[in-house]
Design an enzyme around this catalytic site. Structure first.
Site, PDB file in Angstrom:
ATOM      1  N   PRO A 142     -79.681 -27.882 -51.680  1.00  0.00           N
ATOM      2  CA  PRO A 142     -79.564 -27.535 -50.280  1.00  0.00           C
ATOM      3  C   PRO A 142     -80.702 -26.929 -49.509  1.00  0.00           C
ATOM      4  O   PRO A 142     -80.803 -27.227 -48.361  1.00  0.00           O
ATOM      5  CB  PRO A 142     -78.395 -26.600 -50.232  1.00  0.00           C
ATOM      6  CG  PRO A 142     -77.665 -26.829 -51.464  1.00  0.00           C
ATOM      7  CD  PRO A 142     -78.601 -27.467 -52.425  1.00  0.00           C
ATOM      8  N   GLU A 143     -81.500 -26.087 -49.941  1.00  0.00           N
ATOM      9  CA  GLU A 143     -82.409 -25.432 -48.989  1.00  0.00           C
ATOM     10  C   GLU A 143     -83.753 -26.177 -48.883  1.00  0.00           C
ATOM     11  O   GLU A 143     -83.986 -27.156 -49.584  1.00  0.00           O
ATOM     12  CB  GLU A 143     -82.577 -23.952 -49.356  1.00  0.00           C
ATOM     13  CG  GLU A 143     -81.236 -23.224 -49.417  1.00  0.00           C
ATOM     14  CD  GLU A 143     -81.344 -21.746 -49.679  1.00  0.00           C
ATOM     15  OE1 GLU A 143     -82.177 -21.086 -49.050  1.00  0.00           O
ATOM     16  OE2 GLU A 143     -80.600 -21.240 -50.528  1.00  0.00           O
TER      17      GLU A 143
ATOM     18  N   LYS B 168     -83.401 -28.563 -43.472  1.00  0.00           N
ATOM     19  CA  LYS B 168     -82.685 -29.181 -44.592  1.00  0.00           C
ATOM     20  C   LYS B 168     -82.296 -30.623 -44.303  1.00  0.00           C
ATOM     21  O   LYS B 168     -81.623 -31.254 -45.119  1.00  0.00           O
ATOM     22  CB  LYS B 168     -81.431 -28.361 -44.915  1.00  0.00           C
ATOM     23  CG  LYS B 168     -81.716 -26.880 -45.158  1.00  0.00           C
ATOM     24  CD  LYS B 168     -80.435 -26.076 -45.292  1.00  0.00           C
ATOM     25  CE  LYS B 168     -80.702 -24.596 -45.104  1.00  0.00           C
ATOM     26  NZ  LYS B 168     -79.463 -23.793 -45.060  1.00  0.00           N
TER      27      LYS B 168
ATOM     28  N   HIS C 243     -69.424 -39.644 -58.782  1.00  0.00           N
ATOM     29  CA  HIS C 243     -69.599 -39.151 -57.416  1.00  0.00           C
ATOM     30  C   HIS C 243     -70.555 -40.004 -56.597  1.00  0.00           C
ATOM     31  O   HIS C 243     -71.085 -39.543 -55.591  1.00  0.00           O
ATOM     32  CB  HIS C 243     -70.074 -37.688 -57.439  1.00  0.00           C
ATOM     33  CG  HIS C 243     -69.136 -36.796 -58.208  1.00  0.00           C
ATOM     34  ND1 HIS C 243     -69.508 -36.122 -59.341  1.00  0.00           N
ATOM     35  CD2 HIS C 243     -67.832 -36.516 -58.011  1.00  0.00           C
ATOM     36  CE1 HIS C 243     -68.466 -35.442 -59.808  1.00  0.00           C
ATOM     37  NE2 HIS C 243     -67.438 -35.663 -59.023  1.00  0.00           N
TER      38      HIS C 243
ATOM     39  N   ARG D 254     -69.204 -32.715 -53.776  1.00  0.00           N
ATOM     40  CA  ARG D 254     -68.303 -32.042 -52.833  1.00  0.00           C
ATOM     41  C   ARG D 254     -68.188 -32.718 -51.482  1.00  0.00           C
ATOM     42  O   ARG D 254     -67.412 -32.270 -50.633  1.00  0.00           O
ATOM     43  CB  ARG D 254     -68.760 -30.579 -52.657  1.00  0.00           C
ATOM     44  CG  ARG D 254     -68.557 -29.783 -53.935  1.00  0.00           C
ATOM     45  CD  ARG D 254     -69.084 -28.367 -53.802  1.00  0.00           C
ATOM     46  NE  ARG D 254     -68.306 -27.576 -52.876  1.00  0.00           N
ATOM     47  CZ  ARG D 254     -68.617 -26.329 -52.522  1.00  0.00           C
ATOM     48  NH1 ARG D 254     -69.706 -25.774 -52.999  1.00  0.00           N
ATOM     49  NH2 ARG D 254     -67.857 -25.672 -51.695  1.00  0.00           N
TER      50      ARG D 254
ATOM     51  N   ARG E 292     -81.235 -12.430 -30.274  1.00  0.00           N
ATOM     52  CA  ARG E 292     -79.905 -12.431 -30.869  1.00  0.00           C
ATOM     53  C   ARG E 292     -79.353 -11.018 -30.982  1.00  0.00           C
ATOM     54  O   ARG E 292     -80.101 -10.059 -31.122  1.00  0.00           O
ATOM     55  CB  ARG E 292     -79.949 -13.060 -32.282  1.00  0.00           C
ATOM     56  CG  ARG E 292     -80.448 -14.488 -32.318  1.00  0.00           C
ATOM     57  CD  ARG E 292     -79.509 -15.437 -31.627  1.00  0.00           C
ATOM     58  NE  ARG E 292     -78.147 -15.294 -32.099  1.00  0.00           N
ATOM     59  CZ  ARG E 292     -77.648 -15.957 -33.156  1.00  0.00           C
ATOM     60  NH1 ARG E 292     -78.398 -16.801 -33.816  1.00  0.00           N
ATOM     61  NH2 ARG E 292     -76.408 -15.784 -33.518  1.00  0.00           N
TER      62      ARG E 292
ATOM     63  N   ARG F 177     -69.360 -14.938 -48.645  1.00  0.00           N
ATOM     64  CA  ARG F 177     -70.209 -15.350 -49.743  1.00  0.00           C
ATOM     65  C   ARG F 177     -70.894 -14.110 -50.279  1.00  0.00           C
ATOM     66  O   ARG F 177     -70.387 -13.018 -50.067  1.00  0.00           O
ATOM     67  CB  ARG F 177     -71.198 -16.435 -49.308  1.00  0.00           C
ATOM     68  CG  ARG F 177     -71.900 -16.157 -48.022  1.00  0.00           C
ATOM     69  CD  ARG F 177     -72.127 -17.404 -47.180  1.00  0.00           C
ATOM     70  NE  ARG F 177     -72.899 -18.422 -47.846  1.00  0.00           N
ATOM     71  CZ  ARG F 177     -73.811 -19.179 -47.248  1.00  0.00           C
ATOM     72  NH1 ARG F 177     -74.072 -18.991 -45.974  1.00  0.00           N
ATOM     73  NH2 ARG F 177     -74.450 -20.109 -47.897  1.00  0.00           N
TER      74      ARG F 177
END
Length: 284
Positions: free
Chosen positions: A2-3, A61, A95, A115, A157, A267
DNA sequence: CCTGCCGCCTGCGCGC
DNA sequence: TGCGCGCAGGCGGCAG
């Protein structure tokens, strides 16, 4: 995988392995893998058949392969996606979601995703950035990344620092592992309020982000298990260099204090309680 | 607007 | 052994 470092590892593999080749046909084995392609699996396959892949690009990503049609094959690996170059005679795994055969009949490209959070789509506007990626911020390895704009975006932010780091519209490519690693390197707590964070702290964090991403790319990314592999199915070895993520109860490599694990957005977050003390006014 | 929470999936390891 | 639960590198959509 993922990253950013893992996706970059895959991009490099695709650059060597599929650029310049012409797709013969595409087999969609699971419709969820193309759910972001509005017109469905048949349209997806039709837009790719006969097309030559001209490049392999990445922002954060997201990956995309510009095609000779002017479109691009856009992909995200989600939590468990893999793009593998395999011999066509190699048996399909459980998969396998999408198969790409090439006119040269050499190694085929398989999108494998346990997944199914990942997916592929054909999007318009491949040469620069596909339109579907317009909302994703530049990543810190991009030559066009604007450090001052990043400082401004963070301080605009009103949230906790790690939330801002994980927000792909502020800066892209950072996920849970490298957020924790960069915060550890910059000695910043994940709940530091963004709007009052001194400019120098934001810049120190950005430097730490670039350093950890660079180190991880050099190691071929982080692989805790066989889910995270390059296009040849090989693991990266950056997991051996992690200082915070997954290091609960291990001594901090700077000060020896045991690393703690905390709940964060359903998480986990890992930090050194001494190097990264709780701020006076945390934002969770 | 902006922020944060939830749902989407499968499989693994753990405690009972 | 079996089963339920918690947990895992992600994102988009939507409510407040």
């Amino acid at each position: 995988m993922p990253e950013l470092p893992e996706v970059e590892t895959v991009r490099r593999g695709l650059e060597r392995g599929v650029v310049g080749r012409r797709i013969a046909d595409v087999e969609v084995r699971h419709p969820r893998a193309v759910r972001r392609h509005e017109l469905g699996a048949d349209d997806f396959a039709a837009l790719l058949a006969g097309r030559r892949i001209d490049a392999a690009r990445r922002r954060g990503k997201f990956l995309w392969l510009p095609l000779d049609s002017g479109d691009a094959l856009v992909g995200h690996l989600g939590m468990s996606g893999q793009l593998l170059l395999v011999d066509p005679s190699h048996a399909d795994g459980p998969h396998l979601r999408i198969r790409f055969r090439f006119e040269d009949q050499a190694l085929e490209l398989r999108f494998v995703d346990q997944r199914t959070f990942g997916g592929l789509a054909v999007a318009a506007g491949g040469a620069l950035v596909p339109a579907s990626l317009a909302h994703i911020a530049l990543d810190p390895m991009d030559p066009a990344f604007d450090d001052d704009a990043f400082v401004a975006a963070v301080r605009r932010r009103r949230t906790g620092l790690k939330r801002a780091l994980l927000d792909q519209t502020v800066v892209s490519g950072i996920g849970n592992i490298y957020a924790d690693e960069a915060l550890w390197r910059a000695r910043l707590h994940w709940a530091r309020p963004t709007e009052t964070l001194p400019r120098q702290d934001v810049l120190r964090l950005l430097t730490a982000v670039r350093e950890v991403l660079t180190d991880a790319i050099a190691a071929g990314g982080t692989s805790f298990d066989a889910l995270y592999v390059n296009v040849n199915g090989q693991s990266g070895w950056f997991d051996r260099s992690l200082d915070a993520y997954g290091q609960e109860n291990e001594p901090c490599s700077r000060c020896g204090t045991p690393i703690v694990r905390e709940r964060f957005t359903n998480r986990s977050s890992f930090r050194c309680p001494r190097c990264q003390p709780v701020p006076r006014r945390p934002r969770y």
